[in-house]
Design a protein around this motif. Structure first.
Motif, short mmCIF file in Angstrom:
data_model
loop_
_atom_site.label_atom_id
_atom_site.label_comp_id
_atom_site.label_asym_id
_atom_site.label_seq_id
_atom_site.Cartn_x
_atom_site.Cartn_y
_atom_site.Cartn_z
N ALA A 14 41.93 50.31 34.55
CA ALA A 14 41.93 49.80 33.18
C ALA A 14 40.93 50.58 32.32
CB ALA A 14 41.58 48.31 33.18
N ASP A 15 39.78 50.91 32.88
CA ASP A 15 38.77 51.68 32.15
C ASP A 15 39.30 53.07 31.81
OD1 ASP A 15 37.01 49.59 32.25
OD2 ASP A 15 35.86 50.38 33.94
N THR A 28 40.56 50.31 42.16
CA THR A 28 40.58 48.93 41.67
C THR A 28 41.26 48.85 40.30
OG1 THR A 28 38.46 49.10 40.48
CG2 THR A 28 38.38 48.54 42.84
N LYS A 29 41.66 47.64 39.96
CA LYS A 29 42.29 47.41 38.67
C LYS A 29 41.31 47.72 37.54
CE LYS A 29 44.51 43.77 35.90
NZ LYS A 29 44.98 42.36 35.88
N MET A 30 40.05 47.39 37.72
CA MET A 30 39.04 47.63 36.70
C MET A 30 38.88 49.12 36.42
SD MET A 30 36.86 46.22 34.62
CE MET A 30 36.56 44.58 35.28
N GLN A 31 38.83 49.94 37.47
CA GLN A 31 38.69 51.38 37.29
C GLN A 31 39.88 51.97 36.54
OE1 GLN A 31 38.24 52.37 41.45
NE2 GLN A 31 36.04 52.74 41.23
N TRP A 72 49.09 43.44 37.49
CA TRP A 72 49.11 43.69 36.05
C TRP A 72 50.11 42.80 35.32
CZ3 TRP A 72 45.83 47.28 33.67
CH2 TRP A 72 45.01 47.99 34.56
N THR A 74 40.38 56.41 41.89
CA THR A 74 40.34 55.00 41.50
C THR A 74 41.00 54.15 42.58
OG1 THR A 74 42.48 55.00 40.34
CG2 THR A 74 40.54 55.65 39.06
N LYS A 97 43.13 39.85 39.81
CA LYS A 97 42.25 41.00 40.04
C LYS A 97 43.02 42.21 40.59
CE LYS A 97 38.00 38.37 40.92
NZ LYS A 97 36.96 38.04 41.92
#
Length: 388
Positions: free
Chosen positions: A269-270, A264-267, A233, A262, A230
């Protein structure tokens, strides 16, 4: 004495020492101040733009690099970029400004000002006891480096050009427009661009898109695989380094967005996904273009020994060893052409940190202290001397 009692000449001189926003605000304070401003509007705006967002030639080049090509003539990508590059190269040392051009310049200048707030955290990531705000001359050098990096990104990292020329320029391609652009810059300008690029890569590797190794170094205990997944990378390898080279194509405003908006990793990545497939399929080419210029300038120096070793180019993003931890830049040398002025005490601190790290690897110490040792013996052109 009230400012309203000053002569028009003195008021106009005061305007020339302000930044552009203060000049506009001062013009609104009274009818006399407004008439004084209108009397020399363009000279005042040009000087205040220099005070706020200089160097102006590099900023004008950046504005040109982002303009749409309005020509309807059928022509190839390379010809179009070379035509735009010709316009950029022809920008004079004192470019003629218009109100419309100034408005566009201010948009980019404000972004560069935000970078002046972020940059000390990057520049003094190591040796944070020396961290400070940038001085006026250092801000100007940083802005110049940002404008050059942004100009290159606009011209050569967009969808059209990366599809046309996805691979880095080669020394055997002297007419490559990417090399043509960089050749117009002085050694000092290229060194500052490379230093900025070094810290951008470091920002991406250590903060925005960290590898498994970087994340694990922050914890005294091992992390479960799901938790690590999470945050990180992946392992340092071909795929990871390719990701870093892709992300390095972001322009300064996109990188600021990642830093400020940003976490987080999700943000992240998006945000990367939003750039489109073309963006993730090609890598940045600026560092390899800088490498070509580095060896060109080095060969020129070897052909003319009279210029002396003091003029040897140093490009941080090219000269630093990528296989080692990206330590503080003071260690590598090149301070006389850097963005910030380096004090003698900072050099001593850097040496102390490096010696401490190298006690377990003394065989590497001689090679890895080449820049710092010489600078402690002979101070560079912009190294300030402090006691202690």
């Amino acid at each position: 004495m009230s400012i309203t009692l000053l002569s028009t000449e003195i008021l106009q001189k005061i305007y020339e020492y302000t930044d552009v926003q203060d000049a506009l605000h001062l013009a609104k304070t009274s009818k006399k101040n407004y008439r004084t401003f209108l009397g020399r509007r363009m000279p005042i705006l040009e000087q205040t733009m220099h005070n706020s967002y200089g160097p102006l030639p590099e900023l004008v080049k950046l504005v040109i690099s982002n303009e749409q090509d309005k020509s309807r003539r059928p022509m190839g990508t390379e010809i179009r970029r070379n035509n735009m590059l010709d316009r950029i190269i022809q920008v004079q040392e004192h470019p003629k400004l218009t109100i419309e051009l100034i408005k566009k310049m201010m948009e980019y200048g404000r972004v560069a000002d935000k970078w002046a707030e972020v940059y000390p955290r990057l520049r003094w990531r190591y040796g944070s006891s020396n961290r400070r705000l940038l001085r006026a001359t250092e801000k100007q050098r940083l802005r110049g480096a940002i404008y050059r990096q942004w100009t290159y990104t606009n011209l050569f990292h967009d969808r059209t050009y990366t599809q046309f020329a996805p691979d880095p320029p080669l020394p055997s391609s002297p007419d490559d427009p990417r090399l043509r652009l960089l050749r117009t810059y002085s050694n000092e300008s290229l060194a500052q661009l490379s230093e900025l690029h070094f810290h951008i890569m470091q920002l991406i590797e250590l903060d925005l898109y960290p590898s498994n190794q970087v994340v694990l170094e922050h914890y005294s205990h091992s992390l479960p695989w799901k938790a690590l997944e999470k945050l990180a990378w992946g392992e340092r390898g071909n795929e990871y380094w390719r990701l870093i080279r892709v992300v390095t194509k972001f322009n300064p405003i996109d990188l600021l967005h990642l830093v400020e908006n940003t976490s987080t990793k999700m943000q992240r990545a998006d945000f990367l996904h939003l750039q489109g497939t073309y963006f993730t399929e090609t890598s940045e080419t600026l560092n390899e273009a800088l490498r070509v210029l580095y060896y060109e300038r080095l060969n020129e120096l070897c052909a003319d020994p009279a210029r002396g070793a003091s003029q040897q180019p140093f490009y941080a993003s090219v000269s630093g060893a990528r296989s080692t931890p990206q330590e503080d830049i003071e260690f590598w040398g090149g301070h006389e052409n850097g963005i910030v002025d380096v004090s003698a005490s900072e050099l001593k601190d850097a040496l102390g940190r490096r010696v401490g790290q190298d006690k377990l690897a003394t065989t590497d110490l001689t090679l890895r202290c080449r820049g710092l040792g010489s600078l402690l013996a002979v101070s560079g052109r912009r190294i300030s001397v402090e006691d202690g």
